[in-house]
Design a protein around this motif. Structure first.
Motif, PDB file in Angstrom:
ATOM      1  N   LEU A  96      -7.633  -5.753  12.226  1.00  0.00           N
ATOM      2  CA  LEU A  96      -6.655  -4.763  12.571  1.00  0.00           C
ATOM      3  C   LEU A  96      -6.862  -3.614  11.442  1.00  0.00           C
ATOM      4  O   LEU A  96      -6.398  -3.908  10.419  1.00  0.00           O
ATOM      5  N   GLN A  97      -7.497  -2.693  11.866  1.00  0.00           N
ATOM      6  CA  GLN A  97      -7.735  -1.568  10.535  1.00  0.00           C
ATOM      7  C   GLN A  97      -6.498  -0.536  10.864  1.00  0.00           C
ATOM      8  O   GLN A  97      -6.396   0.028  11.812  1.00  0.00           O
ATOM      9  N   MET A  98      -5.861  -0.616   9.554  1.00  0.00           N
ATOM     10  CA  MET A  98      -4.829   0.123   9.678  1.00  0.00           C
ATOM     11  C   MET A  98      -4.856   1.560   8.703  1.00  0.00           C
ATOM     12  O   MET A  98      -4.916   1.366   7.358  1.00  0.00           O
ATOM     13  N   ASN A  99      -4.828   2.614   9.211  1.00  0.00           N
ATOM     14  CA  ASN A  99      -5.083   3.859   8.504  1.00  0.00           C
ATOM     15  C   ASN A  99      -4.089   4.724   8.485  1.00  0.00           C
ATOM     16  O   ASN A  99      -3.131   4.528   9.221  1.00  0.00           O
ATOM     17  N   SER A 100      -3.721   5.598   7.572  1.00  0.00           N
ATOM     18  CA  SER A 100      -2.511   6.474   7.524  1.00  0.00           C
ATOM     19  C   SER A 100      -1.296   5.792   7.615  1.00  0.00           C
ATOM     20  O   SER A 100      -0.411   6.372   8.347  1.00  0.00           O
ATOM     21  N   LEU A 101      -1.229   4.731   6.868  1.00  0.00           N
ATOM     22  CA  LEU A 101      -0.098   3.981   6.881  1.00  0.00           C
ATOM     23  C   LEU A 101       1.265   4.821   6.529  1.00  0.00           C
ATOM     24  O   LEU A 101       1.371   5.519   5.607  1.00  0.00           O
ATOM     25  N   LYS A 102       2.403   4.481   7.191  1.00  0.00           N
ATOM     26  CA  LYS A 102       3.685   5.289   6.793  1.00  0.00           C
ATOM     27  C   LYS A 102       4.666   3.959   6.536  1.00  0.00           C
ATOM     28  O   LYS A 102       4.507   2.563   7.052  1.00  0.00           O
ATOM     29  N   PRO A 103       5.852   4.406   5.827  1.00  0.00           N
ATOM     30  CA  PRO A 103       6.690   3.362   5.697  1.00  0.00           C
ATOM     31  C   PRO A 103       7.287   2.495   6.821  1.00  0.00           C
ATOM     32  O   PRO A 103       7.686   1.341   6.885  1.00  0.00           O
ATOM     33  N   GLU A 104       7.097   3.075   7.950  1.00  0.00           N
ATOM     34  CA  GLU A 104       7.877   2.603   9.078  1.00  0.00           C
ATOM     35  C   GLU A 104       6.864   1.695   9.619  1.00  0.00           C
ATOM     36  O   GLU A 104       7.214   0.841  10.536  1.00  0.00           O
ATOM     37  N   ASP A 105       5.646   1.526   9.108  1.00  0.00           N
ATOM     38  CA  ASP A 105       4.743   0.373   9.551  1.00  0.00           C
ATOM     39  C   ASP A 105       4.812  -0.914   8.819  1.00  0.00           C
ATOM     40  O   ASP A 105       4.505  -1.988   8.957  1.00  0.00           O
ATOM     41  N   THR A 106       5.779  -0.840   7.854  1.00  0.00           N
ATOM     42  CA  THR A 106       6.258  -1.914   6.947  1.00  0.00           C
ATOM     43  C   THR A 106       6.852  -3.040   7.983  1.00  0.00           C
ATOM     44  O   THR A 106       7.714  -2.879   8.661  1.00  0.00           O
ATOM     45  N   ALA A 107       6.208  -4.302   7.811  1.00  0.00           N
ATOM     46  CA  ALA A 107       6.661  -5.274   8.914  1.00  0.00           C
ATOM     47  C   ALA A 107       5.829  -6.500   8.444  1.00  0.00           C
ATOM     48  O   ALA A 107       4.677  -6.588   7.903  1.00  0.00           O
ATOM     49  N   GLN A 130       2.516 -10.082   5.494  1.00  0.00           N
ATOM     50  CA  GLN A 130       3.529  -9.088   5.461  1.00  0.00           C
ATOM     51  C   GLN A 130       2.778  -7.835   5.005  1.00  0.00           C
ATOM     52  O   GLN A 130       1.764  -7.745   4.250  1.00  0.00           O
ATOM     53  N   VAL A 131       3.214  -6.836   5.346  1.00  0.00           N
ATOM     54  CA  VAL A 131       2.446  -5.378   5.308  1.00  0.00           C
ATOM     55  C   VAL A 131       3.544  -4.527   4.681  1.00  0.00           C
ATOM     56  O   VAL A 131       4.665  -4.419   5.357  1.00  0.00           O
ATOM     57  N   VAL A 174       0.899  -1.420   0.004  1.00  0.00           N
ATOM     58  CA  VAL A 174      -0.106   0.051  -0.081  1.00  0.00           C
ATOM     59  C   VAL A 174       0.985   1.363  -0.022  1.00  0.00           C
ATOM     60  O   VAL A 174       1.868   1.303   0.341  1.00  0.00           O
ATOM     61  N   GLN A 175       0.472   2.107  -0.647  1.00  0.00           N
ATOM     62  CA  GLN A 175       0.999   3.691  -0.690  1.00  0.00           C
ATOM     63  C   GLN A 175       1.206   4.361   0.674  1.00  0.00           C
ATOM     64  O   GLN A 175      -0.039   4.021   1.364  1.00  0.00           O
ATOM     65  N   PRO A 176       2.121   5.082   1.084  1.00  0.00           N
ATOM     66  CA  PRO A 176       2.006   5.794   2.129  1.00  0.00           C
ATOM     67  C   PRO A 176       0.513   6.554   2.356  1.00  0.00           C
ATOM     68  O   PRO A 176       0.261   7.189   1.446  1.00  0.00           O
ATOM     69  N   GLY A 177       0.054   6.741   3.673  1.00  0.00           N
ATOM     70  CA  GLY A 177      -1.241   7.239   3.740  1.00  0.00           C
ATOM     71  C   GLY A 177      -2.514   6.435   3.455  1.00  0.00           C
ATOM     72  O   GLY A 177      -3.687   6.757   3.780  1.00  0.00           O
ATOM     73  N   GLY A 178      -2.092   5.330   3.058  1.00  0.00           N
ATOM     74  CA  GLY A 178      -3.311   4.310   2.441  1.00  0.00           C
ATOM     75  C   GLY A 178      -3.768   3.626   3.758  1.00  0.00           C
ATOM     76  O   GLY A 178      -3.316   3.708   4.950  1.00  0.00           O
ATOM     77  N   SER A 179      -4.805   2.545   3.487  1.00  0.00           N
ATOM     78  CA  SER A 179      -5.255   1.694   4.557  1.00  0.00           C
ATOM     79  C   SER A 179      -5.164   0.211   4.072  1.00  0.00           C
ATOM     80  O   SER A 179      -5.204   0.148   3.146  1.00  0.00           O
ATOM     81  N   LEU A 180      -5.148  -0.677   5.092  1.00  0.00           N
ATOM     82  CA  LEU A 180      -5.434  -1.984   4.860  1.00  0.00           C
ATOM     83  C   LEU A 180      -6.145  -2.571   6.322  1.00  0.00           C
ATOM     84  O   LEU A 180      -6.086  -2.000   7.334  1.00  0.00           O
ATOM     85  N   ARG A 181      -6.778  -3.688   5.905  1.00  0.00           N
ATOM     86  CA  ARG A 181      -7.404  -4.111   7.195  1.00  0.00           C
ATOM     87  C   ARG A 181      -6.847  -5.655   7.208  1.00  0.00           C
ATOM     88  O   ARG A 181      -7.207  -6.462   6.544  1.00  0.00           O
ATOM     89  N   LEU A 182      -6.095  -6.125   8.447  1.00  0.00           N
ATOM     90  CA  LEU A 182      -5.758  -7.367   8.646  1.00  0.00           C
ATOM     91  C   LEU A 182      -6.934  -7.962   9.473  1.00  0.00           C
ATOM     92  O   LEU A 182      -7.737  -7.653  10.221  1.00  0.00           O
ATOM     93  N   SER A 183      -6.799  -9.434   9.111  1.00  0.00           N
ATOM     94  CA  SER A 183      -7.868 -10.417   9.647  1.00  0.00           C
ATOM     95  C   SER A 183      -7.239 -11.530  10.157  1.00  0.00           C
ATOM     96  O   SER A 183      -5.999 -12.038   9.882  1.00  0.00           O
ATOM     97  N   CYS A 184      -7.699 -11.823  11.415  1.00  0.00           N
ATOM     98  CA  CYS A 184      -7.035 -13.056  12.288  1.00  0.00           C
ATOM     99  C   CYS A 184      -8.322 -13.954  12.591  1.00  0.00           C
ATOM    100  O   CYS A 184      -9.163 -13.630  13.277  1.00  0.00           O
ATOM    101  N   THR A 185      -8.354 -15.102  11.840  1.00  0.00           N
ATOM    102  CA  THR A 185      -9.447 -16.036  12.265  1.00  0.00           C
ATOM    103  C   THR A 185      -8.832 -16.969  13.310  1.00  0.00           C
ATOM    104  O   THR A 185      -7.819 -17.663  13.271  1.00  0.00           O
TER     105      THR A 185
END
Length: 125
Positions: free
Chosen positions: A79-90, A120-121, A12-23
């Motif tokens: 885990l809803q992740m908004n305003s993602l930053k490069p340092e969130d890469t992990a 991976q994000v 995802v680009q910086p500033g974007g969003s992703l939602r992680l799921s854990c079943t």
């Protein structure tokens, strides 16, 4: 059978969003806290967020940007992740631990009994 299965990672680009799921399988939300840890390349693993009963915890670096939630009917934690930053890469790992232990130190790895395989994000332009 005890199992944690993550999904939802990606690029995802910086500033974007992703939602992680854990079943979650085999762990009761009544007695277990479910959380997320992450590990960036060359860095130590760190706790990101966790949830048990109505309580939620966040590491300072994600407060206001990430939101953890739970759907009991689907046995899934998000885990809803908004305003993602490069340092969130992990690589992000879903974890489960007895809530009576987790409540003392929500981001201590030794309080968690089970770990998912990780997703991976990558935040990059």
């Amino acid at each position: 059978q005890y199992q944690l299965v993550e999904s939802g990672g990606g690029l995802v680009q910086p500033g974007g969003s992703l939602r992680l799921s854990c079943t979650v399988s085999g762990f009761s939300f009544d007695t277990y806290a479910i959380g997320w840890f992450r590990q960036a390349p060359g860095k130590d693993r760190e706790g990101v967020s966790c949830i048990f009963t109505s309580l939620t915890y966040y590491v300072d670096s994600v407060k206001g940007r990430f939101t953890i939630s739970r759907d009991n009917a689907k046995n899934t934690v998000y885990l809803q992740m908004n305003s993602l930053k490069p340092e969130d890469t992990a690589v992000y790992y879903c974890v489960a631990g007895l809530s009576t232990r987790v409540v003392r130190s929500p981001f201590a790895e030794y309080n968690y009994d089970a770990w998912g395989q990780g997703t991976q994000v990558t935040v990059s332009s």
